[in-house]
Motif scaffolding. Structure first.
Motif, PDB file in Angstrom:
ATOM      1  N   TYR A  87       2.207 -11.661   1.919  1.00 51.36           N
ATOM      2  CA  TYR A  87       1.235 -11.257   2.930  1.00 51.36           C
ATOM      3  C   TYR A  87       1.773 -10.093   3.766  1.00 51.36           C
ATOM      4  CZ  TYR A  87      -1.888 -15.242   2.170  1.00 51.36           C
ATOM      5  OH  TYR A  87      -2.778 -16.133   1.630  1.00 51.36           O
ATOM      6  N   GLY A  88       3.072 -10.146   4.084  1.00 47.21           N
ATOM      7  CA  GLY A  88       3.686  -9.051   4.830  1.00 47.21           C
ATOM      8  C   GLY A  88       3.625  -7.749   4.058  1.00 47.21           C
ATOM      9  N   TYR A  89       3.853  -7.833   2.752  1.00 43.49           N
ATOM     10  CA  TYR A  89       3.783  -6.639   1.906  1.00 43.49           C
ATOM     11  C   TYR A  89       2.358  -6.086   1.862  1.00 43.49           C
ATOM     12  CZ  TYR A  89       3.371  -3.929  -2.389  1.00 43.49           C
ATOM     13  OH  TYR A  89       3.073  -2.942  -3.297  1.00 43.49           O
ATOM     14  N   LEU A  90       1.379  -6.958   1.703  1.00 40.23           N
ATOM     15  CA  LEU A  90      -0.010  -6.505   1.644  1.00 40.23           C
ATOM     16  C   LEU A  90      -0.444  -5.882   2.965  1.00 40.23           C
ATOM     17  CD1 LEU A  90      -1.621  -9.439  -0.373  1.00 40.23           C
ATOM     18  CD2 LEU A  90      -1.072  -7.143  -1.189  1.00 40.23           C
ATOM     19  N   ASN A  91       0.042  -6.435   4.064  1.00 39.33           N
ATOM     20  CA  ASN A  91      -0.246  -5.834   5.367  1.00 39.33           C
ATOM     21  C   ASN A  91       0.395  -4.459   5.470  1.00 39.33           C
ATOM     22  OD1 ASN A  91      -1.233  -6.067   8.237  1.00 39.33           O
ATOM     23  ND2 ASN A  91       0.957  -5.826   8.618  1.00 39.33           N
ATOM     24  N   PHE A  92       1.597  -4.330   4.906  1.00 40.27           N
ATOM     25  CA  PHE A  92       2.284  -3.039   4.873  1.00 40.27           C
ATOM     26  C   PHE A  92       1.475  -2.014   4.075  1.00 40.27           C
ATOM     27  CE2 PHE A  92       5.053  -0.274   2.322  1.00 40.27           C
ATOM     28  CZ  PHE A  92       5.699   0.447   3.315  1.00 40.27           C
ATOM     29  N   THR A  93       0.951  -2.418   2.931  1.00 37.34           N
ATOM     30  CA  THR A  93       0.170  -1.485   2.103  1.00 37.34           C
ATOM     31  C   THR A  93      -1.113  -1.062   2.803  1.00 37.34           C
ATOM     32  OG1 THR A  93      -1.055  -3.232   0.923  1.00 37.34           O
ATOM     33  CG2 THR A  93       1.057  -2.546  -0.005  1.00 37.34           C
ATOM     34  N   LEU A  94      -1.617  -1.921   3.682  1.00 37.02           N
ATOM     35  CA  LEU A  94      -2.852  -1.604   4.406  1.00 37.02           C
ATOM     36  C   LEU A  94      -2.571  -0.708   5.605  1.00 37.02           C
ATOM     37  CD1 LEU A  94      -5.897  -2.026   4.859  1.00 37.02           C
ATOM     38  CD2 LEU A  94      -5.326  -4.092   6.154  1.00 37.02           C
ATOM     39  N   THR A  95      -1.573  -1.073   6.411  1.00 38.87           N
ATOM     40  CA  THR A  95      -1.327  -0.349   7.661  1.00 38.87           C
ATOM     41  C   THR A  95      -0.507   0.920   7.462  1.00 38.87           C
ATOM     42  OG1 THR A  95       0.628  -1.728   8.084  1.00 38.87           O
ATOM     43  CG2 THR A  95      -1.468  -2.458   9.019  1.00 38.87           C
ATOM     44  N   GLU A  96       0.476   0.868   6.558  1.00 44.54           N
ATOM     45  CA  GLU A  96       1.362   2.009   6.383  1.00 44.54           C
ATOM     46  C   GLU A  96       0.921   2.946   5.262  1.00 44.54           C
ATOM     47  OE1 GLU A  96       3.835   2.666   8.429  1.00 44.54           O
ATOM     48  OE2 GLU A  96       3.404   0.849   9.578  1.00 44.54           O
ATOM     49  N   ARG A  97       0.224   2.399   4.274  1.00 49.10           N
ATOM     50  CA  ARG A  97      -0.155   3.212   3.127  1.00 49.10           C
ATOM     51  C   ARG A  97      -1.660   3.391   2.997  1.00 49.10           C
ATOM     52  NH1 ARG A  97       3.676   3.126  -2.003  1.00 49.10           N
ATOM     53  NH2 ARG A  97       5.555   3.800  -0.918  1.00 49.10           N
ATOM     54  N   ASP A  98      -2.402   2.689   3.838  1.00 52.02           N
ATOM     55  CA  ASP A  98      -3.864   2.825   3.845  1.00 52.02           C
ATOM     56  C   ASP A  98      -4.468   2.577   2.460  1.00 52.02           C
ATOM     57  OD1 ASP A  98      -6.277   3.222   5.160  1.00 52.02           O
ATOM     58  OD2 ASP A  98      -6.327   5.370   4.716  1.00 52.02           O
ATOM     59  N   ASN A  99      -3.924   1.592   1.755  1.00 50.53           N
ATOM     60  CA  ASN A  99      -4.461   1.247   0.435  1.00 50.53           C
ATOM     61  C   ASN A  99      -5.849   0.630   0.568  1.00 50.53           C
ATOM     62  OD1 ASN A  99      -1.392   0.211  -1.304  1.00 50.53           O
ATOM     63  ND2 ASN A  99      -2.195   2.222  -0.808  1.00 50.53           N
ATOM     64  N   SER A 100      -6.724   0.979  -0.344  1.00 49.43           N
ATOM     65  CA  SER A 100      -8.069   0.406  -0.354  1.00 49.43           C
ATOM     66  C   SER A 100      -8.021  -1.035  -0.843  1.00 49.43           C
ATOM     67  CB  SER A 100      -8.977   1.224  -1.271  1.00 49.43           C
ATOM     68  OG  SER A 100      -8.551   1.094  -2.625  1.00 49.43           O
ATOM     69  N   ALA A 101      -9.138  -1.737  -0.673  1.00 47.26           N
ATOM     70  CA  ALA A 101      -9.223  -3.126  -1.139  1.00 47.26           C
ATOM     71  C   ALA A 101      -9.027  -3.202  -2.646  1.00 47.26           C
ATOM     72  CB  ALA A 101     -10.565  -3.734  -0.734  1.00 47.26           C
ATOM     73  N   VAL A 102      -9.553  -2.212  -3.361  1.00 49.43           N
ATOM     74  CA  VAL A 102      -9.415  -2.196  -4.823  1.00 49.43           C
ATOM     75  C   VAL A 102      -7.945  -2.052  -5.218  1.00 49.43           C
ATOM     76  CG1 VAL A 102      -9.960  -0.905  -6.918  1.00 49.43           C
ATOM     77  CG2 VAL A 102     -11.730  -1.282  -5.208  1.00 49.43           C
ATOM     78  N   THR A 103      -7.232  -1.148  -4.543  1.00 48.40           N
ATOM     79  CA  THR A 103      -5.813  -0.950  -4.838  1.00 48.40           C
ATOM     80  C   THR A 103      -5.010  -2.194  -4.500  1.00 48.40           C
ATOM     81  OG1 THR A 103      -6.011   1.422  -4.420  1.00 48.40           O
ATOM     82  CG2 THR A 103      -3.795   0.485  -4.349  1.00 48.40           C
ATOM     83  N   ARG A 104      -5.295  -2.803  -3.353  1.00 54.62           N
ATOM     84  CA  ARG A 104      -4.574  -4.014  -2.966  1.00 54.62           C
ATOM     85  C   ARG A 104      -4.872  -5.164  -3.913  1.00 54.62           C
ATOM     86  NH1 ARG A 104      -6.492  -5.617   1.755  1.00 54.62           N
ATOM     87  NH2 ARG A 104      -7.917  -3.890   2.086  1.00 54.62           N
ATOM     88  N   ALA A 105      -6.099  -5.235  -4.402  1.00 51.92           N
ATOM     89  CA  ALA A 105      -6.451  -6.285  -5.370  1.00 51.92           C
ATOM     90  C   ALA A 105      -5.664  -6.104  -6.663  1.00 51.92           C
ATOM     91  CB  ALA A 105      -7.947  -6.255  -5.649  1.00 51.92           C
ATOM     92  N   ARG A 106      -5.479  -4.853  -7.076  1.00 52.26           N
ATOM     93  CA  ARG A 106      -4.690  -4.586  -8.276  1.00 52.26           C
ATOM     94  C   ARG A 106      -3.238  -4.991  -8.069  1.00 52.26           C
ATOM     95  NH1 ARG A 106      -3.971   0.914  -8.388  1.00 52.26           N
ATOM     96  NH2 ARG A 106      -1.842   0.492  -7.700  1.00 52.26           N
ATOM     97  N   LYS A 107      -2.696  -4.699  -6.905  1.00 50.45           N
ATOM     98  CA  LYS A 107      -1.316  -5.076  -6.595  1.00 50.45           C
ATOM     99  C   LYS A 107      -1.152  -6.592  -6.591  1.00 50.45           C
ATOM    100  CE  LYS A 107      -0.376  -0.925  -3.808  1.00 50.45           C
ATOM    101  NZ  LYS A 107       0.624  -0.312  -4.682  1.00 50.45           N
ATOM    102  N   VAL A 108      -2.132  -7.292  -6.023  1.00 46.25           N
ATOM    103  CA  VAL A 108      -2.098  -8.758  -6.012  1.00 46.25           C
ATOM    104  C   VAL A 108      -2.101  -9.295  -7.434  1.00 46.25           C
ATOM    105  CG1 VAL A 108      -3.451 -10.832  -5.483  1.00 46.25           C
ATOM    106  CG2 VAL A 108      -3.103  -9.098  -3.728  1.00 46.25           C
ATOM    107  N   SER A 109      -2.939  -8.707  -8.280  1.00 45.42           N
ATOM    108  CA  SER A 109      -3.018  -9.138  -9.672  1.00 45.42           C
ATOM    109  C   SER A 109      -1.682  -8.951 -10.380  1.00 45.42           C
ATOM    110  CB  SER A 109      -4.118  -8.352 -10.392  1.00 45.42           C
ATOM    111  OG  SER A 109      -4.216  -8.731 -11.744  1.00 45.42           O
ATOM    112  N   SER A 110      -1.011  -7.824 -10.120  1.00 43.07           N
ATOM    113  CA  SER A 110       0.300  -7.568 -10.732  1.00 43.07           C
ATOM    114  C   SER A 110       1.330  -8.591 -10.267  1.00 43.07           C
ATOM    115  CB  SER A 110       0.777  -6.152 -10.377  1.00 43.07           C
ATOM    116  OG  SER A 110      -0.071  -5.176 -10.938  1.00 43.07           O
ATOM    117  N   ILE A 111       1.336  -8.890  -8.971  1.00 39.91           N
ATOM    118  CA  ILE A 111       2.288  -9.860  -8.419  1.00 39.91           C
ATOM    119  C   ILE A 111       2.037 -11.241  -8.999  1.00 39.91           C
ATOM    120  CG2 ILE A 111       3.013 -11.035  -6.298  1.00 39.91           C
ATOM    121  CD1 ILE A 111       2.409  -8.371  -4.825  1.00 39.91           C
ATOM    122  N   ARG A 112       0.785 -11.632  -9.091  1.00 40.39           N
ATOM    123  CA  ARG A 112       0.461 -12.957  -9.645  1.00 40.39           C
ATOM    124  C   ARG A 112       0.885 -13.053 -11.098  1.00 40.39           C
ATOM    125  NH1 ARG A 112      -5.429 -14.858  -7.399  1.00 40.39           N
ATOM    126  NH2 ARG A 112      -6.128 -13.478  -9.061  1.00 40.39           N
TER     127      ARG A 112
END
Length: 344
Positions: A87-112
Motif C-alpha cells: 500500500y505504501g508503494y502504491l501511494n508512492f506511485t500515486l503521489t510521487e509519480r502521478d501514475n494513473s489508475a490503469v498503470t497502478r492496476a497493472r503494477k498490482v497485477s504484476s506484484i500479485r
C-alpha cells in the motif's frame, strides 16, 4: 514465434535478484508469456523492489529509484514484504509519480503474479502479502477504434505508397483483429490459402485458427514475390517468418508500430491515439456493427479467454444512437405554435 525474449536479455538477468530472475524465466518459458509481457513484469517489479529496498533496507525517506540497485536484494527481504508495504508503494506511485489508475492496476497485477509464483512454486513463503490486494478502480471506457471511413482512408493511403508488405500487414491487422505480437510471430506456413485459414499463436502459446477474407488473400498474393526477392537478395532461403524486415529477418512489433504511425500521419489520422492494438479494436467493432458477428464468434476470432472481455464490443456507436432516435415514429411530430405566433 518471434525470437529474442527475456532469455537473451542479459542485462535483465544481471539486474535482477535470483528470485525475480527465476520468476521471469518461469513466466516466459513455462507460462508462455510474450517477451513484451515479460518486459512489463521486469519493469514493474524492478520499480517495486527498488522502493522496498530504499524504504525497508536502506531506511531512506528521500530517494531516486533509478539509483537503487536490487541485484543483491535477499529473498528474505522480498518474502518479508507486507500488505502495508505494498500500500505504501502504491501511494508512492500515486503521489510521487502521478501514475494513473490503469498503470497502478497493472503494477498490482504484476506484484500479485510475482507473489503467487513465490507461494506456489517455491517453499519460501506460505501466504502472499498481495492475496487481499484489490485492483484500483478503473473507469470503464469504450475501446478506441477507427470508423469505417477512417479505415478506408488508411488502407487507400497505404495502397498509394505501393509497398505490398506494409499493405498486407495492415490489411491483416484491420481485417482479422489479431494482436501485433501474433502478426509478427506469423510464419509463411501458418497461412493455408486453399482453406482460407490462418494459424495464430496467441497469449500463453494458445493456438487458434481463423478464416481470412479475400482482401487478405489478395494482399498476400501481392506481397509473396516481394518477400521472395528480399530473401533471395539476402541469401536467406530458410527464413520462416511471414513478414520480413528490409534485412530479411522477422519484423519487430516496434517496427510495425512505426510503419503504422507513418501511414496514419499521411492519412491525416495522427494524434488520435491509434495504434496496432486499435486496429484490433477496429476489426472487432466493424465485424460486430457491419458483419453482424455474434459476440461468441468474436470471442473465438480475437482469442479472448473470457466472454466478458469480448462484450465490450457490443457497445453502440453514437451514429447508431442518432439513427435510433431519428427513427422513432414520434420524431416528426412538430411542436404547436405559441399564442404569440398565432397573433402574428
Amino acid at each position: 514465434m518471434q525470437s529474442g525474449g527475456f532469455a537473451v536479455k542479459r542485462e535483465y538477468a544481471e539486474a535482477c535478484p535470483p528470485l525475480l530472475k527465476d520468476f521471469l524465466y518461469y513466466m516466459e518459458t513455462i507460462r508462455g508469456r510474450s517477451p513484451r509481457t515479460v518486459d512489463g513484469y521486469f519493469i514493474d517489479l524492478r520499480t517495486f523492489l527498488r522502493y522496498i529496498k530504499a524504504v525497508k533496507v536502506l531506511g531512506l525517506r528521500e530517494f531516486d529509484l533509478s539509483e537503487i540497485t536490487i541485484d543483491d536484494l535477499d529473498s528474505s527481504v522480498i518474502c518479508g514484504v507486507t500488505l502495508s508495504d505494498i500500500y505504501g508503494y502504491l501511494n508512492f506511485t500515486l503521489t510521487e509519480r502521478d501514475n494513473s489508475a490503469v498503470t497502478r492496476a497493472r503494477k498490482v497485477s504484476s506484484i500479485r503474479s510475482f507473489y503467487k509464483y513465490i507461494t506456489t512454486k517455491t517453499d519460501l513463503l506460505e501466504v502472499s502479502p498481495a492475496k487481499e490486494l484489490d485492483l484500483p478502480a478503473i473507469r470503464n471506457s469504450l475501446p478506441k477504434f477507427l470508423s469505417l471511413e477512417e479505415s478506408l482512408d488508411l488502407l487507400q493511403t497505404v495502397a498509394a505508397a505501393q509497398n505490398p508488405r506494409d499493405f498486407c500487414m495492415i490489411t491483416f491487422l484491420i481485417n482479422c483483429g489479431m494482436r501485433v505480437s501474433e502478426l509478427v510471430g506469423l510464419n509463411l506456413s501458418d497461412l493455408r490459402k486453399k482453406e482460407k485459414t490462418l494459424r495464430l499463436l496467441g497469449k500463453g502459446n494458445k493456438e487458434r485458427i481463423i478464416y481470412v477474407n479475400e482482401a487478405c488473400l489478395q494482399a498476400m498474393e501481392a506481397y509473396e514475390p516481394v518477400r521472395a526477392k528480399i530473401l533471395s537478395d539476402r541469401h536467406r532461403t530458410n527464413e520462416p517468418a511471414l513478414f520480413l524486415s528490409e534485412r530479411g529477418s522477422r519484423i519487430s512489433a516496434r517496427r510495425v508500430e512505426q510503419i503504422l504511425e507513418k501511414y496514419l500521419a499521411a492519412a491525416g489520422l495522427s494524434g488520435r491515439g491509434y495504434s496496432p492494438h486499435k486496429l484490433r479494436h477496429t476489426a472487432a467493432t466493424l465485424m460486430y456493427q457491419y458483419g453482424g458477428a455474434d459476440v461468441r464468434v468474436l470471442k473465438e476470432i480475437l482469442g479472448h479467454e473470457n466472454l466478458s472481455t469480448t462484450e465490450i464490443y457490443t457497445h453502440v456507436s453514437s451514429q447508431q444512437i442518432e439513427r435510433a432516435i431519428d427513427s422513432s415514429p414520434l420524431a416528426k411530430v412538430k411542436a404547436p405554435k405559441s399564442q404569440e405566433d398565432s397573433k402574428e
